[in-house]
Design a protein around this motif. Structure first.
Motif, PDB file in Angstrom:
ATOM      1  N   LYS A  65       0.911  -1.087   0.125  1.00  0.00           N
ATOM      2  CA  LYS A  65      -0.089  -0.019  -0.098  1.00  0.00           C
ATOM      3  C   LYS A  65       0.850   1.277  -0.013  1.00  0.00           C
ATOM      4  CE  LYS A  65      -4.570   0.109   2.054  1.00  0.00           C
ATOM      5  NZ  LYS A  65      -5.445   0.132   3.155  1.00  0.00           N
ATOM      6  N   CYS A  82      11.800   6.550  -4.687  1.00  0.00           N
ATOM      7  CA  CYS A  82      10.556   5.732  -4.072  1.00  0.00           C
ATOM      8  C   CYS A  82       9.124   6.181  -4.033  1.00  0.00           C
ATOM      9  CB  CYS A  82      10.908   5.053  -3.159  1.00  0.00           C
ATOM     10  SG  CYS A  82      12.716   4.238  -2.841  1.00  0.00           S
ATOM     11  N   HIS A 138      15.618   7.121   3.023  1.00  0.00           N
ATOM     12  CA  HIS A 138      14.902   7.371   1.528  1.00  0.00           C
ATOM     13  C   HIS A 138      14.083   6.127   0.993  1.00  0.00           C
ATOM     14  CE1 HIS A 138      18.393   5.357   0.852  1.00  0.00           C
ATOM     15  NE2 HIS A 138      18.125   5.297  -0.487  1.00  0.00           N
ATOM     16  N   LEU A 139      14.418   4.857   1.586  1.00  0.00           N
ATOM     17  CA  LEU A 139      13.610   3.705   0.971  1.00  0.00           C
ATOM     18  C   LEU A 139      12.262   3.458   1.400  1.00  0.00           C
ATOM     19  CD1 LEU A 139      16.685   1.291   0.939  1.00  0.00           C
ATOM     20  CD2 LEU A 139      15.819   2.603  -0.890  1.00  0.00           C
ATOM     21  N   CYS A 140      12.135   4.156   2.659  1.00  0.00           N
ATOM     22  CA  CYS A 140      10.567   4.064   3.126  1.00  0.00           C
ATOM     23  C   CYS A 140       9.563   4.594   2.426  1.00  0.00           C
ATOM     24  CB  CYS A 140      10.615   4.798   4.532  1.00  0.00           C
ATOM     25  SG  CYS A 140       8.935   4.580   5.341  1.00  0.00           S
ATOM     26  N   ILE A 141       8.597   3.676   2.262  1.00  0.00           N
ATOM     27  CA  ILE A 141       7.490   3.934   1.319  1.00  0.00           C
ATOM     28  C   ILE A 141       6.015   4.123   2.172  1.00  0.00           C
ATOM     29  CG2 ILE A 141       8.345   3.157  -0.736  1.00  0.00           C
ATOM     30  CD1 ILE A 141       6.964   0.319  -0.175  1.00  0.00           C
ATOM     31  N   ASP A 142       6.414   4.007   3.486  1.00  0.00           N
ATOM     32  CA  ASP A 142       5.045   4.013   4.157  1.00  0.00           C
ATOM     33  C   ASP A 142       3.855   3.081   3.896  1.00  0.00           C
ATOM     34  OD1 ASP A 142       3.432   5.227   6.271  1.00  0.00           O
ATOM     35  OD2 ASP A 142       2.123   6.294   4.683  1.00  0.00           O
ATOM     36  N   CYS A 143       4.362   1.692   3.767  1.00  0.00           N
ATOM     37  CA  CYS A 143       3.512   0.983   3.596  1.00  0.00           C
ATOM     38  C   CYS A 143       2.611   0.304   4.998  1.00  0.00           C
ATOM     39  CB  CYS A 143       4.069  -0.547   2.757  1.00  0.00           C
ATOM     40  SG  CYS A 143       5.311  -1.239   3.817  1.00  0.00           S
ATOM     41  N   ILE A 168       5.177   5.866  11.278  1.00  0.00           N
ATOM     42  CA  ILE A 168       5.806   6.763  10.251  1.00  0.00           C
ATOM     43  C   ILE A 168       5.537   8.145  10.137  1.00  0.00           C
ATOM     44  CG2 ILE A 168       6.443   6.454   7.812  1.00  0.00           C
ATOM     45  CD1 ILE A 168       6.753   3.842   8.807  1.00  0.00           C
ATOM     46  N   ILE A 211       9.163  12.510   1.844  1.00  0.00           N
ATOM     47  CA  ILE A 211       9.869  11.747   2.716  1.00  0.00           C
ATOM     48  C   ILE A 211       9.227  11.027   3.950  1.00  0.00           C
ATOM     49  CG2 ILE A 211      12.161  11.750   4.015  1.00  0.00           C
ATOM     50  CD1 ILE A 211      12.680  14.240   2.541  1.00  0.00           C
ATOM     51  N   PHE A 212       9.348   9.935   4.140  1.00  0.00           N
ATOM     52  CA  PHE A 212       8.695   9.297   4.885  1.00  0.00           C
ATOM     53  C   PHE A 212       9.645   8.736   6.120  1.00  0.00           C
ATOM     54  CE2 PHE A 212       5.940   7.860   1.933  1.00  0.00           C
ATOM     55  CZ  PHE A 212       4.632   8.393   2.149  1.00  0.00           C
TER      56      PHE A 212
END
Lengths: 144, 250
Positions: free
Chosen positions: A57, A122, B75-80, B102, B117-118
């Motif tokens: 998600k 990303c 920078h890799l965090c996508i807030d999934c 997050i 940015i997360f």
């Protein structure tokens, strides 16, 4: 006396003509602006963003950015990379970042040459649970 | 007392003070001023340990072994939010609180462009934890072996002073236990059962959270923090709490 009246009449007509002409110009430019703002779904694809929730998600795709702004045609992606029908791609097991790195799906262009590489920026596409909630609403949130 | 009687009394202003008394008072004033002044002068000199660049302790200066820490490859965090889900499930976190969450930042890229940015956050397991210092019932402390800031719910009286003291908003009051709850790097739920990593780190699909022993030079956390050209930062370094959750972008 009579000449004065005639002059008045001419002036009045001139004024009238100016109004008409000006109105026409305004209407024309206004029409042009409306045309720019108007997003043609038949030409550029759905106006609403495509939101994928699998495998993570959430990922957002805007047709407008890719077609109207980047100049891609419908058949640049359909139906080879993506089915027209929404939600088909995310049911595939290979709809993963790994596939993108191998040139599948979005990775076909997002390879670092045509467009920014799939393993960079990303959050340009991944909007997360927060972004998803903003777009779709609270009821879609998982209950935990 | 009548006004006439008052006029008869001896004056209490400084003209009647013996000069020795005045001198001692003046000396005391100078001493106090001097103390403050010297402190200010001293603070102008470089204090090595409070250097913003050195958020990572020098190798060999880790107070614990294992010295558990977490490195966020931000920078890799996508807030999934799989980390949140895993944490909630593993540690029975109610929906009204969190042990990890997050945060979201927006950075201008010029013009209309923005970058999201997360920022994953959790307890920083500080070397100098303000929460531990303020607890009146010693319900929270640094675990002597691992350095993890742990909680004993039965000792907690729910005064929430620790919540106010924490610079990272890492604590919440758990209604269910009537005690403050917080991240303990899954010490009771996983680490003590032989697992080597936390639930959040295991659940992360983007390899954002790296958990490990900073005192071990072969560990991945150590390698990430000590690779050349890497900028390492922590959240709110100015508090002097010496946090053990580090952030990098490489």
């Amino acid at each position: 006396m009579w000449g004065n009246y005639k002059m008045k009449k001419i002036l009045l007509m001139l004024l009238f003509a100016t109004f008409l002409f000006g109105g026409a110009i305004l209407a024309a430019t206004g029409g042009d602006q409306a045309k720019d703002d108007e997003y043609d779904e038949d030409e550029y694809g759905p106006a609403d963003p495509i939101i994928w929730v699998k495998p993570v998600k959430s990922v957002v795709f805007e047709h407008k950015i890719h077609t109207m702004e980047a100049g891609l045609d419908c058949d640049s992606c359909h139906d080879d990379l993506f089915e027209m029908e929404a939600g088909v791609a995310e049911e595939n097991d290979d709809f993963t970042m790994e596939s993108l790195y191998d040139g599948g799906y979005c990775g076909s262009c997002h390879d670092g040459d045509t467009a920014f590489a799939s393993d960079t920026r990303c959050t340009a596409c991944h909007i997360g649970v927060r972004g998803h909630t903003r777009l779709v609403g609270e009821e879609e949130m998982p209950s935990h | 007392m009548k006004i006439n009687d008052l006029e008869q009394l001896e004056s209490e202003d400084i003209t009647t003070l013996p000069s020795t008394e005045r001198r001692t008072f003046l000396k005391m004033g100078l001493a106090v001023t001097g103390m403050y002044l010297s402190g200010t002068v001293l603070s102008l000199t470089t204090a090595g340990r409070v250097n913003a660049a050195n958020v990572v302790p020098e190798s060999g200066e880790y107070p614990y072994n294992p010295h558990y820490s977490m490195v966020m490859r931000e920078h890799l965090c996508i807030d999934c939010e799989r980390c949140k889900e895993a944490c909630t499930k593993t540690n029975h976190v109610p929906s009204h609180g969190f042990r990890t969450t997050i945060l979201e930042k927006r950075r201008s890229l010029g013009g209309d462009a923005y970058e999201t940015i997360f920022v994953p956050v959790l307890c920083n397991h500080c070397n100098r934890p303000p929460c531990v210092r303020v607890c009146p019932t010693t319900a929270t402390w640094k675990d002597e072996k691992t350095g993890i800031v742990v909680m004993e719910p039965s000792r907690c009286i729910g005064c929430k002073t620790c919540m106010a003291a924490c610079p990272y908003n890492a604590r919440y009051f758990k209604e269910e236990t009537r005690a403050v709850d917080k991240c303990n790097f899954c010490l009771d739920t996983r680490l003590s059962k032989g697992e080597t990593t936390t639930a959040c780190a295991e659940a992360c699909p983007a390899d954002v959270r790296v958990f490990g022993n900073l005192a071990d030079p072969d560990s991945r956390v150590f390698q990430l923090l000590h690779s050349p050209g890497t900028t390492v930062w922590v959240l709110r370094p100015e508090t002097g709490a010496m946090p053990n959750v580090f952030y990098i972008n490489s």
